[in-house]
Design a protein around this motif. Sequence first.
Motif, PDB file in Angstrom:
ATOM      1  N   PHE A 174       0.790  -1.227  -0.218  1.00 54.05           N
ATOM      2  CA  PHE A 174       0.058  -0.080   0.014  1.00 54.05           C
ATOM      3  C   PHE A 174       0.958   1.103  -0.051  1.00 54.05           C
ATOM      4  O   PHE A 174       1.828   1.390   0.827  1.00 54.05           O
ATOM      5  N   PRO A 175       0.663   2.124  -0.946  1.00 57.13           N
ATOM      6  CA  PRO A 175      -0.445   2.596  -1.675  1.00 57.13           C
ATOM      7  C   PRO A 175      -0.139   1.585  -3.432  1.00 57.13           C
ATOM      8  O   PRO A 175      -0.946   1.838  -4.111  1.00 57.13           O
ATOM      9  N   GLY A 176       0.815   0.671  -3.414  1.00 54.55           N
ATOM     10  CA  GLY A 176       1.143   0.228  -4.663  1.00 54.55           C
ATOM     11  C   GLY A 176       0.015  -0.792  -5.248  1.00 54.55           C
ATOM     12  O   GLY A 176      -0.355  -0.682  -6.296  1.00 54.55           O
ATOM     13  N   VAL A 177      -0.906  -1.431  -4.384  1.00 56.28           N
ATOM     14  CA  VAL A 177      -1.995  -2.048  -4.844  1.00 56.28           C
ATOM     15  C   VAL A 177      -3.150  -1.189  -5.451  1.00 56.28           C
ATOM     16  O   VAL A 177      -3.732  -1.407  -6.543  1.00 56.28           O
ATOM     17  N   LEU A 178      -3.129   0.118  -4.821  1.00 55.03           N
ATOM     18  CA  LEU A 178      -4.178   1.111  -5.386  1.00 55.03           C
ATOM     19  C   LEU A 178      -3.673   1.720  -6.775  1.00 55.03           C
ATOM     20  O   LEU A 178      -4.342   1.761  -7.588  1.00 55.03           O
TER      21      LEU A 178
ATOM     22  N   LEU B 232     -12.755  -3.026  -8.949  1.00 48.85           N
ATOM     23  CA  LEU B 232     -13.302  -4.262  -7.633  1.00 48.85           C
ATOM     24  C   LEU B 232     -12.636  -5.712  -7.921  1.00 48.85           C
ATOM     25  O   LEU B 232     -12.294  -6.157  -7.004  1.00 48.85           O
ATOM     26  N   GLY B 233     -13.041  -6.124  -9.171  1.00 47.97           N
ATOM     27  CA  GLY B 233     -12.584  -7.463  -9.445  1.00 47.97           C
ATOM     28  C   GLY B 233     -11.175  -7.889  -9.485  1.00 47.97           C
ATOM     29  O   GLY B 233     -10.992  -9.043  -9.354  1.00 47.97           O
ATOM     30  N   ILE B 234     -10.269  -6.921 -10.065  1.00 50.50           N
ATOM     31  CA  ILE B 234      -9.014  -7.195 -10.250  1.00 50.50           C
ATOM     32  C   ILE B 234      -8.380  -7.080  -8.946  1.00 50.50           C
ATOM     33  O   ILE B 234      -7.085  -7.481  -8.729  1.00 50.50           O
ATOM     34  N   LEU B 235      -8.846  -6.306  -7.785  1.00 49.95           N
ATOM     35  CA  LEU B 235      -8.176  -6.025  -6.475  1.00 49.95           C
ATOM     36  C   LEU B 235      -7.643  -7.370  -5.808  1.00 49.95           C
ATOM     37  O   LEU B 235      -6.598  -7.366  -5.397  1.00 49.95           O
ATOM     38  N   PRO B 236      -8.336  -8.430  -5.863  1.00 46.81           N
ATOM     39  CA  PRO B 236      -7.921  -9.582  -5.016  1.00 46.81           C
ATOM     40  C   PRO B 236      -6.397 -10.232  -5.670  1.00 46.81           C
ATOM     41  O   PRO B 236      -5.520 -10.303  -4.865  1.00 46.81           O
ATOM     42  N   GLY B 237      -6.586 -10.487  -6.901  1.00 43.67           N
ATOM     43  CA  GLY B 237      -5.480 -10.983  -7.595  1.00 43.67           C
ATOM     44  C   GLY B 237      -4.289  -9.795  -7.681  1.00 43.67           C
ATOM     45  O   GLY B 237      -3.225 -10.255  -7.433  1.00 43.67           O
ATOM     46  N   GLY B 238      -4.730  -8.777  -7.981  1.00 42.62           N
ATOM     47  CA  GLY B 238      -3.622  -7.665  -7.981  1.00 42.62           C
ATOM     48  C   GLY B 238      -3.254  -7.592  -6.423  1.00 42.62           C
ATOM     49  O   GLY B 238      -1.835  -7.093  -6.474  1.00 42.62           O
ATOM     50  N   LEU B 239      -3.993  -7.622  -5.398  1.00 37.91           N
ATOM     51  CA  LEU B 239      -3.193  -7.462  -4.081  1.00 37.91           C
ATOM     52  C   LEU B 239      -2.167  -8.582  -4.198  1.00 37.91           C
ATOM     53  O   LEU B 239      -0.851  -8.197  -3.317  1.00 37.91           O
ATOM     54  N   VAL B 240      -2.333  -9.952  -4.388  1.00 35.61           N
ATOM     55  CA  VAL B 240      -1.622 -10.906  -4.348  1.00 35.61           C
ATOM     56  C   VAL B 240      -0.123 -10.556  -4.915  1.00 35.61           C
ATOM     57  O   VAL B 240       1.133 -10.574  -4.566  1.00 35.61           O
ATOM     58  N   TYR B 241      -0.267 -10.109  -6.234  1.00 38.47           N
ATOM     59  CA  TYR B 241       0.931 -10.093  -7.015  1.00 38.47           C
ATOM     60  C   TYR B 241       1.764  -8.550  -6.514  1.00 38.47           C
ATOM     61  O   TYR B 241       2.882  -8.334  -6.780  1.00 38.47           O
ATOM     62  N   THR B 242       0.918  -7.676  -6.210  1.00 34.63           N
ATOM     63  CA  THR B 242       1.579  -6.349  -5.341  1.00 34.63           C
ATOM     64  C   THR B 242       2.357  -7.018  -4.254  1.00 34.63           C
ATOM     65  O   THR B 242       3.380  -6.384  -3.950  1.00 34.63           O
ATOM     66  N   TRP B 243       1.910  -7.697  -3.435  1.00 37.07           N
ATOM     67  CA  TRP B 243       2.568  -8.234  -2.260  1.00 37.07           C
ATOM     68  C   TRP B 243       3.961  -9.146  -2.625  1.00 37.07           C
ATOM     69  O   TRP B 243       4.908  -8.813  -2.059  1.00 37.07           O
TER      70      TRP B 243
END
Length: 245
Positions: free
Chosen positions: A97-101, A186-197
């Motif tokens: 955060f804020p990378g995922v955003l 909204l739909g890309i947030l979960p997968g995006g959060l994983v790869y941002t992590w």
Amino acid sequence: MPTQDPECPVTQPPSSLRRWLPVALIATGAMAGAVFLRDQLSFETLRDNREALVAFRDAHPVTMPLLFVAAYAAIVAFSLPGALAATLTGGFLFGVFPGVLYNAGAASIGAVAIFLAVRAGFGDGLRARIDASDGAVRRLSEGLRANEVPVLLSMRLIPVVPFFIANLIPAFLGVSVWRFAWTTALGILPGGLVYTWVGSGLGEVFARGEAPDLGIIFEPFVLGPILGLVALSLLPIALKALRRT
């Protein structure tokens, strides 16, 4: 009745030219990017330029996020082969955060851009032809329109449909811009959060001379919750089917 002057050439209406111009620009950019940037938008490029990127980020804390979002949005809009590397870069440079955003926002902007270009070019005409047709294509179209939000969310949560195709189908079917935009974000947030992590931990990965584990999204502790969200998004469709039985 007026006739066309044989010496006066027939020209395409300006409105038609304006309608197709965004599609032509995106197609041209996609082809140019595939030829000239194919080997540049990769994990290896990030690894080789990580020190310069970090130095630029530290020297320009406001400009760097803006440039990153613009570059990532362009990658998506032109369907260039580098979205995953861009997501990792967002995590590496800005943290979870804020990378995922930044990642989700940029991907959504790029998706909306190609959606608008395709819909302006031939979305309305194609939708009219589908509505006028009779058969499986029309029935499929009507089924998707009746369940737009669940279908759009499920396509983004589990990308069994390529991201590029998931941008085209809603444009062909006349989905509203607002509905397309918020379901994409909204739909890309979960997968995006994983790869941002994953991207946020690349400093240690680089130090060990290794490559990131991109298969982590298929681990049960990650995939399970995402599948749960998919099931939740499809629940309205299941309830409608039960009411009809």
